[in-house]
Enzyme design. Structure first.
Site, PDB file in Angstrom:
ATOM      1  N   GLY A 152      -7.152   3.231  -6.715  1.00  0.00           N
ATOM      2  CA  GLY A 152      -6.068   3.727  -5.855  1.00  0.00           C
ATOM      3  C   GLY A 152      -5.183   2.558  -5.437  1.00  0.00           C
ATOM      4  O   GLY A 152      -5.257   1.475  -6.023  1.00  0.00           O
ATOM      5  N   LYS A 177     -10.239   1.631  14.555  1.00  0.00           N
ATOM      6  CA  LYS A 177      -9.279   2.203  13.600  1.00  0.00           C
ATOM      7  C   LYS A 177      -9.486   3.717  13.501  1.00  0.00           C
ATOM      8  O   LYS A 177      -8.530   4.500  13.453  1.00  0.00           O
ATOM      9  CB  LYS A 177      -9.457   1.538  12.227  1.00  0.00           C
ATOM     10  N   ASN A 224      -6.849   6.784  14.049  1.00  0.00           N
ATOM     11  CA  ASN A 224      -6.697   7.772  12.976  1.00  0.00           C
ATOM     12  C   ASN A 224      -6.979   9.189  13.473  1.00  0.00           C
ATOM     13  O   ASN A 224      -6.289  10.131  13.099  1.00  0.00           O
ATOM     14  CB  ASN A 224      -7.650   7.452  11.818  1.00  0.00           C
ATOM     15  N   ASN A 247      -3.887  11.435  12.540  1.00  0.00           N
ATOM     16  CA  ASN A 247      -3.975  12.059  11.211  1.00  0.00           C
ATOM     17  C   ASN A 247      -4.160  13.588  11.202  1.00  0.00           C
ATOM     18  O   ASN A 247      -3.397  14.283  10.533  1.00  0.00           O
ATOM     19  CB  ASN A 247      -5.089  11.383  10.407  1.00  0.00           C
TER      20      ASN A 247
HETATM   21  O1  PAF Z   1      -3.964   6.957   7.901  1.00  0.00           O
HETATM   22  C1  PAF Z   1      -2.830   6.532   8.151  1.00  0.00           C
HETATM   23  O2  PAF Z   1      -1.813   6.955   7.614  1.00  0.00           O
HETATM   24  C2  PAF Z   1      -2.693   5.381   9.146  1.00  0.00           C
HETATM   25  O3  PAF Z   1      -3.951   4.860   9.415  1.00  0.00           O
HETATM   26  C3  PAF Z   1      -1.980   5.748  10.442  1.00  0.00           C
HETATM   27  C4  PAF Z   1      -2.316   4.732  11.510  1.00  0.00           C
HETATM   28  C5  PAF Z   1      -2.333   7.128  10.928  1.00  0.00           C
HETATM   29  C6  PAF Z   1      -0.496   5.597  10.262  1.00  0.00           C
HETATM   30  O4  PAF Z   1       0.071   6.485   9.346  1.00  0.00           O
END
Ligand code: PAF
Length: 311
Positions: free
Chosen positions: A11, A184, A188, A192
């Protein structure tokens, strides 16, 4: 002698790693299907650099006669990491050092538990996307942190960080990788699932339609992380510090299509199990409320099922 790096999962991050390491190490870029050996890297400055990479399929590995790998980087999506490792386990020594590049906190503890050799975890803010079977665009330079969950392989992490940094892939060995992976994951989890469900860019979460739900996710996530012993960012007070960080990332990535939204748009499985799953499991373990996270997880699961079942 040059160390051999196997990169399993071609990827965007896998290919960026392969391009970066190729001049300094022996690299094998391994995937399930064949890719052209002639590959193009577009740098953040827009320069296009062609490079020949040793691209192989998993099925070709046995007969390829490669030297034993010094590092095996697993750069697949979170839920594919264990199957990817299994697919090559017959052709590698079980003492080989692995480097897990997944989001979330699903593959990392499981593979750390089951793999006899060193298992390093990496978290990166390098930005990259694919531009077809023969190209990757390095969209933005970022920082990479490497460490292992039990903090037993510091020298291995340091050796890898040094090689990566020499290759222009700035990396630092750390002793708190578990904290960094969860931090992180927290960001997310707040961004997300919502953008994926509503098909919006990150910046739209600021609007009245979504901001209340973002705040509810942050409330639950902050309590869970406190129970997990994860430090709030920037040495702040728990919930306020998480809130500040999430909104800062929303603003900094306002025009981004988050990775989970890209997965939904491409009708691929999302990383919900690796991002929401550990939070929900931890909340249940600690007896904390998680109904907001469970609802998001169920909505994403239903969305995924709607397109995966039609495949
Ligand atoms: O997964 C993602 O796209 C990134 O980690 C985040 C921080 C949500 C920014 O788009």
């Amino acid at each position: 002698m040059l160390t051999t790096h196997w990169i399993l999962g071609p990827g965007a991050i896998g290919r960026l790693l392969a391009h970066s390491l190729e001049p300094y190490a022996k690299v094998a870029l391994i995937g399930r299907r064949a890719l052209p050996g002639q590959q193009m890297l577009t740098t953040p400055e827009g320069e296009r650099r062609a490079q020949r990479l040793n691209t192989l399929t998993v099925d070709q590995l046995g007969a390829a006669g490669l030297p034993a790998p010094g590092f095996i980087h697993i750069t697949t999506k979170a839920m594919a990491a264990e199957a990817a490792l299994e697919s090559i386990s017959k052709v590698i020594p079980s003492t080989s050092p692995l480097v897990l590049w997944q989001n979330g906190f699903l593959a990392q503890p499981r593979i750390t538990e089951s793999w006899p050799g060193p298992v390093l975890c990496a978290t990166t803010t390098q930005g990259a996307y694919l531009s077809g079977d023969d190209g990757v665009v390095h969209a933005g330079r970022g920082q990479t942190f490497i460490g292992d969950l039990r903090d037993q392989h510091r020298s291995v992490s340091e050796a890898l960080a040094e090689t990566l940094t020499k290759a222009g892939f700035t990396a630092t060995a750390v002793d708190d990788i578990r904290q960094r992976l969860w931090q992180k994951l927290a960001v997310n989890a707040a961004i997300n699932p919502l953008v994926a469900l509503h098909g919006v860019r990150n910046g739209e979460l600021r609007g009245a339609r979504y901001s209340g739900r973002v705040e509810s996710v942050i409330n639950q996530v902050a309590m869970i992380l406190q129970a997990e012993g994860i430090q709030p960012p920037n040495a702040g007070q728990s919930e306020d510090a998480w809130r500040a960080l999430v909104w800062q990332v929303v603003d900094n990535t306002a025009s981004n299509k988050a990775s989970m939204l890209q997965d939904v748009e491409a009708n691929r499985p999302t990383e919900r199990e690796a991002i929401l799953g550990p939070l929900i499991e931890s909340a249940q373990h600690h007896g904390l409320p998680c109904e907001v996270l469970q609802a998001l997880d169920a909505e994403i699961a239903a969305l995924e099922a709607s397109y995966l079942s039609a495949r």
